[in-house]
Design an enzyme around this catalytic site. Structure first.
Site, PDB file in Angstrom:
ATOM      1  N   LYS A 166      -5.106 -10.532  -6.986  1.00 23.60           N
ATOM      2  CA  LYS A 166      -6.232 -10.749  -6.072  1.00 23.60           C
ATOM      3  C   LYS A 166      -7.396  -9.823  -6.440  1.00 23.60           C
ATOM      4  CE  LYS A 166      -6.023  -8.507  -2.023  1.00 23.60           C
ATOM      5  NZ  LYS A 166      -5.846  -8.126  -0.622  1.00 23.60           N
ATOM      6  N   LYS A 211       0.827  -1.210   0.000  1.00 25.83           N
ATOM      7  CA  LYS A 211       0.000   0.000   0.000  1.00 25.83           C
ATOM      8  C   LYS A 211       0.858   1.255   0.000  1.00 25.83           C
ATOM      9  CE  LYS A 211      -4.220  -1.729   2.214  1.00 25.83           C
ATOM     10  NZ  LYS A 211      -5.101  -1.604   3.384  1.00 25.83           N
ATOM     11  N   LYS A 250     -11.224  -4.401  -3.812  1.00 31.27           N
ATOM     12  CA  LYS A 250     -12.053  -3.197  -3.929  1.00 31.27           C
ATOM     13  C   LYS A 250     -11.260  -2.054  -4.534  1.00 31.27           C
ATOM     14  CE  LYS A 250     -14.279  -4.321   0.409  1.00 31.27           C
ATOM     15  NZ  LYS A 250     -13.911  -4.157   1.799  1.00 31.27           N
TER      16      LYS A 250
HETATM   17  P1  TYM Z   1     -10.548  -6.519   4.070  1.00 29.69           P
HETATM   18  O1  TYM Z   1     -11.626  -5.538   4.338  1.00 29.69           O
HETATM   19  O2  TYM Z   1      -9.494  -6.183   3.070  1.00 29.69           O
HETATM   20  O3  TYM Z   1     -11.166  -7.902   3.635  1.00 29.69           O
HETATM   21  C1  TYM Z   1     -12.169  -8.545   4.396  1.00 29.69           C
HETATM   22  C2  TYM Z   1     -12.020 -10.056   4.299  1.00 29.69           C
HETATM   23  O4  TYM Z   1     -12.125 -10.485   2.942  1.00 29.69           O
HETATM   24  C3  TYM Z   1     -10.995 -11.275   2.592  1.00 29.69           C
HETATM   25  N1  TYM Z   1     -10.674 -11.024   1.179  1.00 29.69           N
HETATM   26  C4  TYM Z   1     -10.506 -11.996   0.274  1.00 29.69           C
HETATM   27  N2  TYM Z   1     -10.588 -13.329   0.370  1.00 29.69           N
HETATM   28  C5  TYM Z   1     -10.364 -14.048  -0.745  1.00 29.69           C
HETATM   29  N3  TYM Z   1     -10.071 -13.477  -1.959  1.00 29.69           N
HETATM   30  C6  TYM Z   1      -9.990 -12.148  -2.105  1.00 29.69           C
HETATM   31  N4  TYM Z   1      -9.730 -11.599  -3.281  1.00 29.69           N
HETATM   32  C7  TYM Z   1     -10.216 -11.336  -0.944  1.00 29.69           C
HETATM   33  N5  TYM Z   1     -10.225  -9.994  -0.733  1.00 29.69           N
HETATM   34  C8  TYM Z   1     -10.503  -9.835   0.578  1.00 29.69           C
HETATM   35  C9  TYM Z   1      -9.891 -10.800   3.514  1.00 29.69           C
HETATM   36  O5  TYM Z   1      -8.885 -11.759   3.651  1.00 29.69           O
HETATM   37  C10 TYM Z   1     -10.647 -10.556   4.792  1.00 29.69           C
HETATM   38  O6  TYM Z   1     -10.823 -11.742   5.513  1.00 29.69           O
HETATM   39  N6  TYM Z   1      -7.490  -5.982   7.980  1.00 29.69           N
HETATM   40  C11 TYM Z   1      -8.703  -6.620   7.529  1.00 29.69           C
HETATM   41  C12 TYM Z   1      -9.913  -6.277   8.342  1.00 29.69           C
HETATM   42  C13 TYM Z   1      -9.768  -6.490   9.803  1.00 29.69           C
HETATM   43  C14 TYM Z   1      -9.839  -7.739  10.492  1.00 29.69           C
HETATM   44  C15 TYM Z   1      -9.711  -7.404  11.882  1.00 29.69           C
HETATM   45  C16 TYM Z   1      -9.982  -9.050  10.081  1.00 29.69           C
HETATM   46  C17 TYM Z   1      -9.604  -5.529  10.748  1.00 29.69           C
HETATM   47  N7  TYM Z   1      -9.573  -6.073  11.994  1.00 29.69           N
HETATM   48  C18 TYM Z   1      -9.714  -8.412  12.841  1.00 29.69           C
HETATM   49  C19 TYM Z   1      -9.989 -10.056  11.062  1.00 29.69           C
HETATM   50  C20 TYM Z   1      -9.852  -9.733  12.419  1.00 29.69           C
HETATM   51  C21 TYM Z   1      -8.981  -6.187   6.096  1.00 29.69           C
HETATM   52  O7  TYM Z   1      -8.545  -5.163   5.647  1.00 29.69           O
HETATM   53  O8  TYM Z   1      -9.847  -6.964   5.433  1.00 29.69           O
END
Ligand code: TYM
Length: 334
Positions: free
Chosen positions: A197, A114, A200
């Site tokens: 991947k 990022k 968003k």
């Molecule tokens: P975020 O918002 O990027 O994504 C949310 C969840 O979706 C999964 N994900 C995917 N899985 C498979 N293929 C993809 N292309 C894909 N894109 C996203 C992510 O692995 C995630 O599980 N830091 C985290 C949010 C967070 C969190 C937490 C998660 C904050 N605090 C505590 C677990 C526990 C994030 O940015 O996810």
């Protein structure tokens, strides 16, 4: 044995979740909430580590919560809330940041990606400490398992290290959590660029499937997905990434294995296969989309549900935080 605790969250960084969020995370959450005492947050404090429009952020936060519920997360069974409603998250993140190494945080690949994308001048300290806030989210709830896609695994590993370090220094304050990565569908790729991947924040949205898109748009994107000239539906991630990705998506929404899909489409072309993927994805997404839009028609009710759940989360988080404050040696207010 007491019920094990589960924690996970997503960023409200777009109007709609994408198929990777749904398949890589939400589908697991929905199943696991039956077995675990589950906490699911909409991590708005994480979202502001990159610039957000304030009015849009509020709306995206509601929309994300509505999609959790529409996808089957039951707010009477699981604790579904907005991260910023529970002040302990930011407070514990501060404490944990004091035991996190600078180099350790700098090794997080998501930060490296990022910060490279945004450039030094647009890279905030918040983006750097993002994984520490994520560790606070998880550790506040004495979490046993964290279901995430594989892009978050490194952050959960850091969380484990911080929990162990804190416990070694100050006594057993935290449960050390385990990541739970779904088999096979941990990473959904972009339909136009199947070695990246699905995200968003992709530069082009042509290969991103949005949960709240009109079904005709979703259908078109699937029919236009990149494949290859081989013509056989066979799972080979390296040689046939486009087909392998469509197989992963199809397998996840129809609950079938790669071998079963290969059998189903033996001797048939990509046209047939794509139509089947399209129909399965549309059938899966359409009711979720309809329900999410219904929920968004009544934002006051949604806000009420989120408030009730935030109060439940607060109680658990406060207990952990005051124990941590005592262990660290912060003087109690008299
Ligand atoms: P975020 O918002 O990027 O994504 C949310 C969840 O979706 C999964 N994900 C995917 N899985 C498979 N293929 C993809 N292309 C894909 N894109 C996203 C992510 O692995 C995630 O599980 N830091 C985290 C949010 C967070 C969190 C937490 C998660 C904050 N605090 C505590 C677990 C526990 C994030 O940015 O996810």
């Amino acid at each position: 044995m007491t019920t094990q605790r589960l924690y996970s969250g997503m960023q409200p960084s777009a109007d709609s979740l994408q198929a990777g969020n749904y398949i890589g995370a939400l589908m697991q959450w929905r199943n696991m909430q039956e077995e675990y005492d589950a906490f699911f947050s909409v991590v708005d404090l994480h979202a502001i580590t990159v610039p957000q429009d304030p009015a849009e952020l509020r709306e995206k936060t509601r929309r994300t919560a509505a999609q959790y519920i529409a996808a089957g997360i039951e707010p009477s069974k699981s604790t579904l809330y907005v991260q910023s409603h529970v002040r302990a998250h930011a407070e514990l993140a501060w404490i944990l940041s004091t035991i996190t190494g600078f180099g350790e945080a700098g090794r997080m690949t998501q930060f490296k990606d990022k910060s490279q994308r945004y450039g030094e001048s647009a890279t905030s300290v918040g983006l750097f400490t993002y994984p520490v806030l994520m560790a606070a989210d998880i550790l506040l709830y004495q979490t046993n398992v964290v279901p995430v896609g594989d892009d978050q695994k490194q952050h959960v590993e850091l969380t484990r290290d911080l929990a162990e370090r804190f416990n070694a220094r100050f006594g057993e304050a935290f449960v050390v959590p385990e990541p739970v990565i779904p088999q096979g569908s941990a990473r959904i790729y972009d339909l136009q660029n199947p070695t990246s991947k699905m995200s968003k924040s992709a530069d082009s949205h042509a290969g991103v499937l949005w949960l709240l898109d009109d079904v005709s748009v979703t259908a078109k994107k699937i029919m236009r997905a990149v494949t290859d000239s081989d013509g056989t539906v066979r799972y080979d991630r390296d040689a046939k990434p486009g087909v392998a990705n469509l197989m992963t998506i199809y397998g996840a929404v129809t609950d079938t294995t790669a071998a079963e899909i290969e059998d189903e489409f033996a001797g048939r072309g990509y046209g047939d296969f794509k139509k089947a993927v399209r129909d399965a994805v549309v059938a899966e997404f359409e009711p979720v989309r309809t329900r999410a839009l219904e929920l968004l028609d009544d934002p006051a009710e949604l806000d009420r549900v989120l408030a009730v759940n935030a109060a439940k989360a607060d109680a658990v988080a406060d207990a952990t935080l005051s124990d941590v404050y005592d262990r660290v040696g912060l003087l109690r207010r008299g």
